[in-house]
Design a protein around this motif. Structure first.
Motif, PDB file in Angstrom:
ATOM      1  N   PRO A 464       0.823  -1.208   0.000  1.00  0.00           N
ATOM      2  CA  PRO A 464       0.000   0.000   0.000  1.00  0.00           C
ATOM      3  C   PRO A 464       0.861   1.263   0.000  1.00  0.00           C
ATOM      4  O   PRO A 464       1.978   1.276   0.523  1.00  0.00           O
ATOM      5  CB  PRO A 464      -0.793  -0.109   1.305  1.00  0.00           C
ATOM      6  N   VAL A 465       0.326   2.317  -0.576  1.00  0.00           N
ATOM      7  CA  VAL A 465       0.926   3.646  -0.487  1.00  0.00           C
ATOM      8  C   VAL A 465       0.239   4.356   0.671  1.00  0.00           C
ATOM      9  O   VAL A 465      -0.985   4.496   0.685  1.00  0.00           O
ATOM     10  CB  VAL A 465       0.733   4.428  -1.803  1.00  0.00           C
ATOM     11  N   ARG A 466       1.014   4.760   1.668  1.00  0.00           N
ATOM     12  CA  ARG A 466       0.447   5.321   2.890  1.00  0.00           C
ATOM     13  C   ARG A 466       0.997   6.721   3.155  1.00  0.00           C
ATOM     14  O   ARG A 466       2.065   7.084   2.653  1.00  0.00           O
ATOM     15  CB  ARG A 466       0.747   4.431   4.096  1.00  0.00           C
ATOM     16  N   SER A 467       0.279   7.470   3.979  1.00  0.00           N
ATOM     17  CA  SER A 467       0.772   8.773   4.431  1.00  0.00           C
ATOM     18  C   SER A 467       0.421   8.932   5.903  1.00  0.00           C
ATOM     19  O   SER A 467      -0.321   8.142   6.471  1.00  0.00           O
ATOM     20  CB  SER A 467       0.153   9.917   3.612  1.00  0.00           C
ATOM     21  N   GLY A 468       0.958   9.991   6.529  1.00  0.00           N
ATOM     22  CA  GLY A 468       0.696  10.225   7.937  1.00  0.00           C
ATOM     23  C   GLY A 468       1.740   9.570   8.820  1.00  0.00           C
ATOM     24  O   GLY A 468       2.582   8.795   8.358  1.00  0.00           O
ATOM     25  N   THR A 469       1.668   9.877  10.099  1.00  0.00           N
ATOM     26  CA  THR A 469       2.637   9.364  11.072  1.00  0.00           C
ATOM     27  C   THR A 469       1.909   8.702  12.232  1.00  0.00           C
ATOM     28  O   THR A 469       0.724   8.957  12.471  1.00  0.00           O
ATOM     29  CB  THR A 469       3.534  10.489  11.619  1.00  0.00           C
ATOM     30  N   THR A 470       2.627   7.877  12.960  1.00  0.00           N
ATOM     31  CA  THR A 470       2.085   7.276  14.177  1.00  0.00           C
ATOM     32  C   THR A 470       2.483   8.128  15.381  1.00  0.00           C
ATOM     33  O   THR A 470       3.401   8.956  15.297  1.00  0.00           O
ATOM     34  CB  THR A 470       2.643   5.855  14.364  1.00  0.00           C
ATOM     35  N   PRO A 471       1.822   7.935  16.532  1.00  0.00           N
ATOM     36  CA  PRO A 471       2.223   8.674  17.737  1.00  0.00           C
ATOM     37  C   PRO A 471       3.684   8.449  18.114  1.00  0.00           C
ATOM     38  O   PRO A 471       4.315   9.323  18.715  1.00  0.00           O
ATOM     39  CB  PRO A 471       1.278   8.118  18.809  1.00  0.00           C
ATOM     40  N   ALA A 472       4.234   7.290  17.749  1.00  0.00           N
ATOM     41  CA  ALA A 472       5.616   6.968  18.123  1.00  0.00           C
ATOM     42  C   ALA A 472       6.604   7.999  17.616  1.00  0.00           C
ATOM     43  O   ALA A 472       7.638   8.247  18.256  1.00  0.00           O
ATOM     44  CB  ALA A 472       5.993   5.586  17.588  1.00  0.00           C
ATOM     45  N   MET A 473       6.323   8.598  16.462  1.00  0.00           N
ATOM     46  CA  MET A 473       7.259   9.558  15.884  1.00  0.00           C
ATOM     47  C   MET A 473       7.443  10.781  16.791  1.00  0.00           C
ATOM     48  O   MET A 473       8.495  11.418  16.780  1.00  0.00           O
ATOM     49  CB  MET A 473       6.767  10.034  14.509  1.00  0.00           C
ATOM     50  N   THR A 474       6.415  11.101  17.587  1.00  0.00           N
ATOM     51  CA  THR A 474       6.486  12.234  18.519  1.00  0.00           C
ATOM     52  C   THR A 474       6.775  11.775  19.940  1.00  0.00           C
ATOM     53  O   THR A 474       7.617  12.342  20.635  1.00  0.00           O
ATOM     54  CB  THR A 474       5.162  13.018  18.491  1.00  0.00           C
ATOM     55  N   VAL A 475       6.087  10.730  20.356  1.00  0.00           N
ATOM     56  CA  VAL A 475       6.174  10.287  21.749  1.00  0.00           C
ATOM     57  C   VAL A 475       7.537   9.678  22.055  1.00  0.00           C
ATOM     58  O   VAL A 475       8.085   9.884  23.149  1.00  0.00           O
ATOM     59  CB  VAL A 475       5.050   9.286  22.058  1.00  0.00           C
ATOM     60  N   GLY A 476       8.100   8.933  21.091  1.00  0.00           N
ATOM     61  CA  GLY A 476       9.391   8.293  21.334  1.00  0.00           C
ATOM     62  C   GLY A 476      10.477   9.273  21.744  1.00  0.00           C
ATOM     63  O   GLY A 476      11.120   9.095  22.796  1.00  0.00           O
TER      64      GLY A 476
END
Length: 507
Positions: A464-476
Motif C-alpha cells: 500500500p501507499v500510505r501517508s501520515g505518522t504514528t504517535p511513536a514519531m512524537t512520543v518516542g
C-alpha cells in the motif's frame, strides 16, 4: 557472588536479542541488575554493571570480529560502561518513592545517550529492539522504541519490587500483589495495542521488485570481492525478477530495488558501471533504486547512496546519514592510523548525508512516488528512521549489505530491528540485501517473505501507499527527553536523601 550475578544479568539481557529471541529474559536481566545496584560501595555497583555489559555486548556484537579482531576489543568495553552507568544511577534513585519508575527511566536515559555518544553513538542493543515477538511490541507504534524500552525495564523493576515485598515484614501482601498487578496490566496493555488494526489506506498501491544478487566469499571485510562482479550479479537477478513478472509468477513491478553496495563504483563517473545499470534498467523498463558508493563530495571521500535511476540516469538521491565508525570512516584518523595501521583498510572516508531519507521519483506514466529510504546501519537510529515517515515517505525500503557478516548473528539482529521499525511506523517495509535476508515485512512486523542467506533472490511485492505518522514519531523522542530529565533530577534527589539518612544514622 556479585560477579556471578552480574554475569548472569548480562547473559539474560543478551538472550533477549536475536538470534536467541527470548524476550522474557530482558525484564529478568533488568531486575537482577537493579538488585545488584544496591551494593554499599559505588565502585562495586559500577563494576557489576560493567561486568554485565561485557557479557551482554560480548555476546550480541561479537560479530564485529569479522571486520578486524581488535574492533570488539575496543567496542565492547565502551558499550559496557553505559551499563555500568545504568547500575550506578539506579543505586541513587532506589532511595526515592516509586523507585521502580525511576530505575526504569535510567535505562531510557542512558540508551538515549548511548545512541549519540561517542562517535555518533552505537544504538544496536536497546531494550525496545527485543520486543518484535513480545507483548511489549504492542507499545511500539504508540511509544516508539525508547518508550517501549522503558516498558520492558519497568516490568523488570516491578518484579524486583514484588520480590522485596516477599522479603519484607510489613504489608507483605500489598507490597507483593501491587507491583505484580501493575506488571500484568503492562503486559495486557501491550497485547491490546498489538490487536489494534492498521488504518486502511486509499492512496493506491505500488509494486516493488526486490533483487538480491548474492556475492562470493566468506564473512569478512573483503567479502564483496570485485565490485563489477557484484553489479553483474544484480543485473542477472533483475533479469530473473522481470522473467518472473512476465511469466505471471509475480506482479509486474513499478520499481526495482537493489541493495546497498550493489555497486561500489560510481555510475556517474564510471562508464562501465553506468552501462551495466543502464542495461538492467532497459530490461526492466522501470526505474531502479540503486545502492551505490559515489565519489565525493571532497577528494578521497565517498558517500553511500540510494540513486533513483531511469533511462536518463540519476534523477534523485539520498546519502546515508549514519556512517559506521571504523567500517565506513575512521574517527580521529591520524591518531588511529598511527596506533592501528590496519585501520587504513577503511579506504576513502565516508561523508554522512544531511537530508532526510525521502526520494521523490517518477514512475512510468508520470506518477511521483515518495520512497522512504533507510540504508543498513541507520535502522538503529530513531531520528533517521522517523524522518522518512515525518517527511512524507509513502513506501518504506531498506537497502543493506550484510555480506561482511555472513554466518554471524548480525543479519538476524538487523532483520529483527527492521521488524521493530515496521511496527513503530505501521508501514510495510521492503528489504533488499546483497546476500542475507531480503523480502517483505508487514505493518504489524510480521514476516511475509524472507530470502535465504547466501543465495540469489528476486521477487515482486505489491504494498500500500500510505501517508501520515504514528504517535511513536512524537512520543518516542519525548520519552527520551523525559527520561533524561527524570534521571538527572532523581540522581540529585537520591544523593540528598542518602546524605540525610546518613546524618540521621550518625546522631
Amino acid at each position: 557472588m556479585s560477579l556471578v550475578a552480574s554475569l548472569v544479568a548480562g547473559g539474560l539481557l543478551a538472550l533477549a536479542f536475536q538470534p536467541f529471541g527470548l524476550w522474557f529474559t530482558a525484564p529478568l536481566g533488568v531486575g537482577l541488575l537493579c538488585w545488584l545496584s544496591r551494593q554499599a560501595r559505588v565502585r562495586r555497583v559500577l563494576w557489576s554493571g560493567f561486568a554485565a555489559g561485557l557479557v551482554m555486548y560480548g555476546v550480541t556484537v561479537s560479530f564485529e570480529y569479522v571486520v578486524d579482531w581488535w574492533l570488539p576489543l575496543l567496542l565492547v568495553p565502551v558499550l559496557a560502561l553505559w551499563v555500568g552507568l545504568i547500575a550506578t544511577v539506579q543505586r541513587l534513585v532506589q532511595r526515592l518513592p516509586l523507585w521502580p519508575l525511576w530505575a526504569a527511566a535510567a535505562w531510557t536515559a542512558v540508551e538515549a545517550c548511548a545512541q549519540r555518544f561517542p562517535l555518533g553513538g552505537f544504538a544496536w542493543d536497546r531494550l525496545g529492539f527485543s520486543t518484535a515477538d513480545a507483548p511489549f511490541g504492542g507499545y511500539l507504534w504508540v511509544l516508539g522504541t525508547a518508550g517501549t524500552g522503558f516498558v520492558v525495564a519497568v516490568t523488570g523493576t516491578l518484579l524486583l519490587a514484588a520480590l522485596d515485598g516477599l522479603a519484607g515484614t510489613r504489608r507483605r501482601v500489598g507490597r507483593v500483589v501491587t507491583p505484580l498487578v501493575v506488571a500484568a496490566l503492562v503486559l495486557a496493555g501491550g497485547v491490546v495495542l498489538r490487536a489494534v488494526p492498521v488504518t486502511a489506506t486509499d492512496e493506491g498501491e505500488v509494486t516493488i521488485a526486490v533483487v538480491q544478487g548474492d556475492v562470493d566469499g566468506s564473512a569478512g571485510p573483503h567479502t564483496m570481492g570485485y565490485a563489477r562482479s557484484v553489479t553483474d550479479n544484480h543485473v542477472s537477478e533483475t533479469i530473473m525478477a522481470m522473467a518472473r513478472a512476465r511469466t505471471g509468477l509475480d506482479p509486474m513491478p513499478d520499481l526495482v530495488l537493489w541493495p546497498e553496495n550493489s555497486t561500489d563504483m560510481d555510475p556517474n563517473t564510471d562508464e562501465q558501471t553506468r552501462e551495466l545499470i543502464g542495461r538492467a534498467q532497459s530490461i526492466a523498463g522501470v526505474p531502479i533504486l540503486v545502492g551505490a558508493v559515489t565519489d565525493g563530495p571532497g577528494a578521497d571521500e565517498r558517500q553511500t547512496t540510494a540513486l533513483w535511476w531511469t533511462a536518463a540516469g540519476e534523477t534523485d538521491r539520498y546519502a546515508k546519514r549514519n556512517a559506521v565508525p571504523f567500517g565506513e570512516y575512521t574517527p580521529m584518523k591520524d591518531l588511529v592510523f598511527a596506533l592501528v595501521p590496519m585501520a587504513r583498510q577503511v579506504g576513502r572516508q565516508t561523508v554522512p548525508g544531511t537530508e532526510p531519507g525521502v526520494i521523490d521519483g517518477e514512475l512510468n506514466g508520470g506518477r511521483v512516488l515518495s520512497v522512504g529510504a533507510i540504508i543498513c546501519y541507520e535502522l538503529a537510529f530513531d531520528a533517521t528512521v522517523y524522518d522518512t515517515e515525518r517527511h512524507g515517505g509513502q513506501v518504506m525500503t531498506v537497502q543493506s549489505n550484510n555480506a561482511t557478516y555472513d554466518g554471524t548473528m548480525q543479519p538476524l539482529q538487523q532483520f529483527s530491528i527492521t521488524r521493530i521499525r515496521a511496527m513503530e511506523m505501521r508501514r510495510e517495509i521492503v528489504v533488499s540485501t546483497t546476500s542475507s535476508y531480503s523480502g517483505l515485512i508487514g505493518a504489524r512486523g510480521e514476516v511475509i517473505a524472507r530470502s535465504t542467506p547466501g543465495t540469489a533472490y528476486a521477487q515482486s511485492f505489491t504494498v500500500p501507499v500510505r501517508s501520515g505518522t504514528t504517535p511513536a514519531m512524537t512520543v518516542g523522542p519525548l520519552c527520551e527527553l523525559v527520561g533524561v530529565a527524570l534521571v538527572a533530577a532523581g540522581a540529585v534527589a537520591g544523593v540528598i536523601v542518602g546524605r540525610a539518612r546518613r546524618r540521621e544514622t550518625d546522631r
